[in-house]
Design a protein around this motif. Structure first.
Motif, short mmCIF file in Angstrom:
data_model
loop_
_atom_site.label_atom_id
_atom_site.label_comp_id
_atom_site.label_asym_id
_atom_site.label_seq_id
_atom_site.Cartn_x
_atom_site.Cartn_y
_atom_site.Cartn_z
N UNK A 1 6.12 28.28 64.84
CA UNK A 1 5.40 29.22 63.99
C UNK A 1 5.98 30.63 64.19
N UNK A 2 5.50 31.55 63.39
CA UNK A 2 6.07 32.89 63.39
C UNK A 2 5.94 33.57 64.75
N UNK A 3 4.90 33.23 65.51
CA UNK A 3 4.73 33.83 66.83
C UNK A 3 5.60 33.22 67.91
N UNK A 4 6.25 32.11 67.57
CA UNK A 4 7.16 31.47 68.51
C UNK A 4 6.64 30.21 69.16
N UNK A 5 5.37 29.89 68.97
CA UNK A 5 4.83 28.66 69.56
C UNK A 5 5.49 27.45 68.92
N UNK A 6 5.72 26.43 69.74
CA UNK A 6 6.41 25.24 69.27
C UNK A 6 5.56 23.99 69.46
N UNK A 7 5.92 22.97 68.67
CA UNK A 7 5.24 21.68 68.78
C UNK A 7 6.29 20.61 68.58
N UNK B 1 1.22 33.36 51.49
CA UNK B 1 -0.22 33.36 51.81
C UNK B 1 -0.79 31.95 51.76
N UNK B 2 -0.30 31.14 50.84
CA UNK B 2 -0.81 29.78 50.67
C UNK B 2 -0.06 28.75 51.50
N UNK B 3 0.91 29.20 52.31
CA UNK B 3 1.73 28.30 53.12
C UNK B 3 2.29 27.14 52.29
N UNK B 4 2.91 27.48 51.21
CA UNK B 4 3.51 26.47 50.33
C UNK B 4 4.69 25.82 51.03
N UNK B 5 4.79 24.50 50.91
CA UNK B 5 5.87 23.74 51.53
C UNK B 5 7.14 23.80 50.69
N UNK B 6 8.25 24.08 51.37
CA UNK B 6 9.57 23.94 50.77
C UNK B 6 10.38 23.02 51.68
N UNK C 1 7.39 35.86 53.48
CA UNK C 1 6.58 35.52 54.64
C UNK C 1 6.74 34.04 54.97
N UNK C 2 7.41 33.75 56.07
CA UNK C 2 7.54 32.37 56.52
C UNK C 2 6.57 32.17 57.68
N UNK C 3 5.60 31.31 57.48
CA UNK C 3 4.57 31.11 58.49
C UNK C 3 5.00 30.11 59.56
N UNK C 4 5.71 29.11 59.14
CA UNK C 4 6.17 28.09 60.08
C UNK C 4 7.46 27.49 59.55
N UNK C 5 8.28 27.05 60.48
CA UNK C 5 9.52 26.35 60.14
C UNK C 5 9.56 25.08 60.96
N UNK C 6 10.16 24.05 60.42
CA UNK C 6 10.17 22.81 61.18
C UNK C 6 11.19 21.82 60.71
N UNK C 7 11.26 20.74 61.46
CA UNK C 7 12.16 19.63 61.15
C UNK C 7 11.36 18.34 61.12
N UNK D 1 17.56 10.64 58.42
CA UNK D 1 17.84 11.86 57.66
C UNK D 1 16.87 12.93 58.13
N UNK D 2 17.40 14.06 58.50
CA UNK D 2 16.58 15.16 59.02
C UNK D 2 16.38 16.20 57.93
N UNK D 3 15.13 16.55 57.71
CA UNK D 3 14.76 17.50 56.66
C UNK D 3 14.18 18.77 57.27
N UNK D 4 14.63 19.88 56.73
CA UNK D 4 14.08 21.17 57.10
C UNK D 4 12.87 21.47 56.23
N UNK D 5 11.88 22.12 56.81
CA UNK D 5 10.66 22.48 56.08
C UNK D 5 10.23 23.90 56.47
#
Length: 117
Positions: A52-58, A101-106, A30-36, A92-96
Motif C-alpha cells: 500500500x501507499x504507506x509501505x505495508x506489505x502482504x 478515490x474509488x480504488x478502481x482496479x487496473x 493517486x495509487x492506493x495499492x500496487x500488487x502482483x 502468468x503474473x499480473x500487475x494490479x
C-alpha cells in the motif's frame, strides 16, 4: 486512463531468481495499492503480494520468505523480487493497481514466469 506494463518474466531453473517490474502511466493522481497476482493454467488468479501507499506489505503464504514486493512512488513502479523459485511458481503474473478515490482496479497484460525442475 491508466496503463500498466510488466516486464521481467522468463524461464528459470528451480532455485533461481527473477525480478518483475510494472510501470504505471497515464492519468495517474493517486495509487492506493500496487500488487502482483498470478494465474496458472486451469486455475484462478491468486494474490501473490501487495504493497500500500504507506509501505505495508502482504504476501501469500506460499511465497513468504522467498518473494519481496517494493515500489518506487516517484516512478509509479512496483517490483517483485522472486528468489528460490519453485516449479509451482510457474504462472502468468499480473500487475494490479488500485487507483483514485474509488480504488478502481487496473491490470497489466501479464508476464509469463516458467520455472523448470
Amino acid at each position: 486512463q491508466v496503463q500498466l506494463v510488466e516486464s521481467g518474466g522468463g524461464l528459470v531453473q528451480a532455485g533461481g531468481s527473477l525480478r518483475l517490474s510494472c510501470a504505471a502511466s497515464g492519468s495517474i493522481y493517486s495509487i492506493n495499492a500496487m500488487g502482483w497476482y498470478r494465474q496458472a493454467p486451469g486455475k484462478q488468479r491468486d494474490l501473490v503480494a501487495t504493497i500500500i501507499s504507506g509501505g505495508s506489505t502482504n504476501y501469500a503464504d506460499s511465497v513468504k520468505g522467498r518473494f519481496t514486493i517494493s515500489r518506487d512512488n516517484a516512478k509509479n513502479t512496483v517490483y517483485l523480487q522472486m528468489n528460490n523459485l519453485k516449479p509451482e511458481d510457474t504462472a502468468v503474473y499480473f500487475c494490479n493497481i488500485k487507483h483514485g478515490v474509488l480504488s478502481i482496479d487496473y491490470w497489466g497484460r501479464g508476464t509469463q514466469v516458467t520455472v523448470s525442475s
